[in-house]
Motif scaffolding. Structure first.
Motif, mmCIF file in Angstrom:
data_model
loop_
_atom_site.group_PDB
_atom_site.id
_atom_site.type_symbol
_atom_site.label_atom_id
_atom_site.label_comp_id
_atom_site.label_asym_id
_atom_site.label_seq_id
_atom_site.Cartn_x
_atom_site.Cartn_y
_atom_site.Cartn_z
ATOM 1 N N ILE A 14 -5.995 13.218 -4.300
ATOM 2 C CA ILE A 14 -6.106 11.789 -3.991
ATOM 3 C C ILE A 14 -4.738 11.208 -3.644
ATOM 4 C CG2 ILE A 14 -6.677 9.529 -4.950
ATOM 5 C CD1 ILE A 14 -8.834 10.942 -6.619
ATOM 6 N N GLY A 15 -3.726 11.572 -4.399
ATOM 7 C CA GLY A 15 -2.373 11.070 -4.141
ATOM 8 C C GLY A 15 -1.860 11.483 -2.773
ATOM 9 N N GLN A 16 -2.090 12.725 -2.398
ATOM 10 C CA GLN A 16 -1.645 13.198 -1.092
ATOM 11 C C GLN A 16 -2.431 12.519 0.029
ATOM 12 O OE1 GLN A 16 -2.266 15.389 -3.708
ATOM 13 N NE2 GLN A 16 -0.089 15.604 -4.122
ATOM 14 N N ALA A 17 -3.725 12.291 -0.187
ATOM 15 C CA ALA A 17 -4.540 11.587 0.807
ATOM 16 C C ALA A 17 -4.057 10.145 0.969
ATOM 17 C CB ALA A 17 -6.006 11.626 0.402
ATOM 18 N N LEU A 18 -3.663 9.521 -0.133
ATOM 19 C CA LEU A 18 -3.153 8.146 -0.054
ATOM 20 C C LEU A 18 -1.844 8.075 0.729
ATOM 21 C CD1 LEU A 18 -3.899 6.714 -3.610
ATOM 22 C CD2 LEU A 18 -4.888 5.977 -1.441
ATOM 23 N N VAL A 19 -0.978 9.078 0.572
ATOM 24 C CA VAL A 19 0.284 9.084 1.323
ATOM 25 C C VAL A 19 0.007 9.238 2.814
ATOM 26 C CG1 VAL A 19 2.415 10.382 1.738
ATOM 27 C CG2 VAL A 19 1.715 9.842 -0.588
ATOM 28 N N ILE A 20 -0.943 10.082 3.178
ATOM 29 C CA ILE A 20 -1.309 10.231 4.592
ATOM 30 C C ILE A 20 -1.911 8.930 5.117
ATOM 31 C CG2 ILE A 20 -2.863 11.430 6.193
ATOM 32 C CD1 ILE A 20 -2.431 13.937 4.391
ATOM 33 N N PHE A 29 0.834 -1.199 0.000
ATOM 34 C CA PHE A 29 0.000 0.000 0.000
ATOM 35 C C PHE A 29 0.870 1.251 0.000
ATOM 36 C CE2 PHE A 29 -2.587 3.208 2.350
ATOM 37 C CZ PHE A 29 -3.531 3.415 1.357
ATOM 38 N N GLY A 30 1.977 1.210 0.726
ATOM 39 C CA GLY A 30 2.888 2.355 0.751
ATOM 40 C C GLY A 30 3.518 2.614 -0.604
ATOM 41 N N MET A 31 3.930 1.550 -1.284
ATOM 42 C CA MET A 31 4.512 1.736 -2.620
ATOM 43 C C MET A 31 3.470 2.256 -3.608
ATOM 44 S SD MET A 31 7.271 -1.363 -3.040
ATOM 45 C CE MET A 31 6.123 -2.678 -2.762
ATOM 46 N N PHE A 32 2.248 1.744 -3.508
ATOM 47 C CA PHE A 32 1.172 2.221 -4.373
ATOM 48 C C PHE A 32 0.879 3.695 -4.110
ATOM 49 C CE2 PHE A 32 -3.414 3.106 -4.765
ATOM 50 C CZ PHE A 32 -3.541 3.004 -6.130
ATOM 51 N N SER A 33 0.836 4.071 -2.843
ATOM 52 C CA SER A 33 0.546 5.473 -2.518
ATOM 53 C C SER A 33 1.685 6.385 -2.971
ATOM 54 C CB SER A 33 0.285 5.651 -1.026
ATOM 55 O OG SER A 33 1.469 5.477 -0.288
ATOM 56 N N GLY A 34 2.911 5.899 -2.891
ATOM 57 C CA GLY A 34 4.041 6.691 -3.379
ATOM 58 C C GLY A 34 3.973 6.903 -4.881
ATOM 59 N N ALA A 35 3.526 5.874 -5.604
ATOM 60 C CA ALA A 35 3.401 5.992 -7.049
ATOM 61 C C ALA A 35 2.240 6.901 -7.433
ATOM 62 C CB ALA A 35 3.206 4.615 -7.678
ATOM 63 N N ALA A 36 1.203 6.948 -6.578
ATOM 64 C CA ALA A 36 0.019 7.757 -6.879
ATOM 65 C C ALA A 36 0.132 9.179 -6.339
ATOM 66 C CB ALA A 36 -1.216 7.080 -6.299
ATOM 67 N N PHE A 37 1.263 9.538 -5.772
ATOM 68 C CA PHE A 37 1.418 10.860 -5.148
ATOM 69 C C PHE A 37 1.188 12.004 -6.130
ATOM 70 C CE2 PHE A 37 3.990 14.474 -3.649
ATOM 71 C CZ PHE A 37 3.372 14.675 -2.419
ATOM 72 N N ALA A 38 1.495 11.807 -7.395
ATOM 73 C CA ALA A 38 1.378 12.877 -8.382
ATOM 74 C C ALA A 38 -0.077 13.228 -8.711
ATOM 75 C CB ALA A 38 2.105 12.488 -9.663
ATOM 76 N N ILE A 56 9.284 3.626 1.158
ATOM 77 C CA ILE A 56 10.402 2.681 1.237
ATOM 78 C C ILE A 56 9.914 1.455 2.013
ATOM 79 C CG2 ILE A 56 12.738 2.300 2.103
ATOM 80 C CD1 ILE A 56 13.126 5.355 1.891
ATOM 81 N N PRO A 57 9.779 0.305 1.367
ATOM 82 C CA PRO A 57 9.208 -0.869 2.031
ATOM 83 C C PRO A 57 10.212 -1.557 2.960
ATOM 84 C CG PRO A 57 9.772 -1.403 -0.216
ATOM 85 C CD PRO A 57 10.072 0.052 -0.040
ATOM 86 N N ALA A 58 10.255 -1.129 4.200
ATOM 87 C CA ALA A 58 11.229 -1.680 5.136
ATOM 88 C C ALA A 58 10.609 -2.619 6.167
ATOM 89 C CB ALA A 58 11.948 -0.549 5.858
ATOM 90 N N GLN A 59 9.304 -2.573 6.354
ATOM 91 C CA GLN A 59 8.705 -3.390 7.413
ATOM 92 C C GLN A 59 8.798 -4.886 7.135
ATOM 93 O OE1 GLN A 59 4.840 -2.316 8.814
ATOM 94 N NE2 GLN A 59 5.466 -0.265 9.402
#
Length: 143
Positions: free
Chosen positions: A38-44, A25-34, A87-90
């Motif tokens: 919606i992109g900013q809401a996904l990052v939050i 989900f984090g990688m998807f939200s990072g890709a959708a940031f632009a 950054i997928p670290a978990q």
């Protein structure tokens, strides 16, 4: 005689699926940031999901009695949480934590090496860190 594993296979699978979902989900939200708004809401949302998964896994590890190994997961996950999940670290950190929790001797060697490296850095920079890590690992093997 084989020692009992602290984290069983089904528990490990559930932990990896939970952290893997948060990382995806984090990688998807990072890709959708632009995408505006919606992109900013996904990052939050990704930040909140990563923080929630981190808290759940930390509580789970505490309840399982996993001692210092949970520090590996906690420390590595800070990178994931504060990057907004980009950054997928978990997932790699929970895999390392499960591996170290189920291999106590290896965990002692790793912890000894890290302690030695920290002491070595204080005494002599990079060369001191290498020497300290080697010394700390050897001391744990000899025990």
């Amino acid at each position: 005689m084989e020692q009992e594993k602290k984290i069983s296979l089904p528990e490990g699978i559930i932990m990896v699926l939970l952290t893997g979902s948060a990382d995806l989900f984090g990688m998807f939200s990072g890709a959708a940031f632009a995408i505006p708004v919606i992109g900013q809401a996904l990052v939050i949302a990704s930040f909140l999901v990563s923080l929630s998964v981190w808290a759940i896994i930390q509580f789970w590890l505490i309840m399982k009695g996993v001692g210092t190994q949970q520090l590996w997961y906690g420390g590595g996950s800070i990178l994931d949480i504060f990057s907004g999940g980009v950054i997928p670290a978990q997932t790699p950190m929970i895999l390392l934590t499960i591996f170290l929790a189920n291999n106590q001797k290896l965990e002692a060697i790793t912890t000894g090496a890290v302690k030695g490296a920290v002491m070595g850095v204080a005494k002599g920079g990079v060369a001191g860190a290498v020497a300290g890590a080697t010394k700390g690992a050897v001391q744990e093997v000899v025990k």
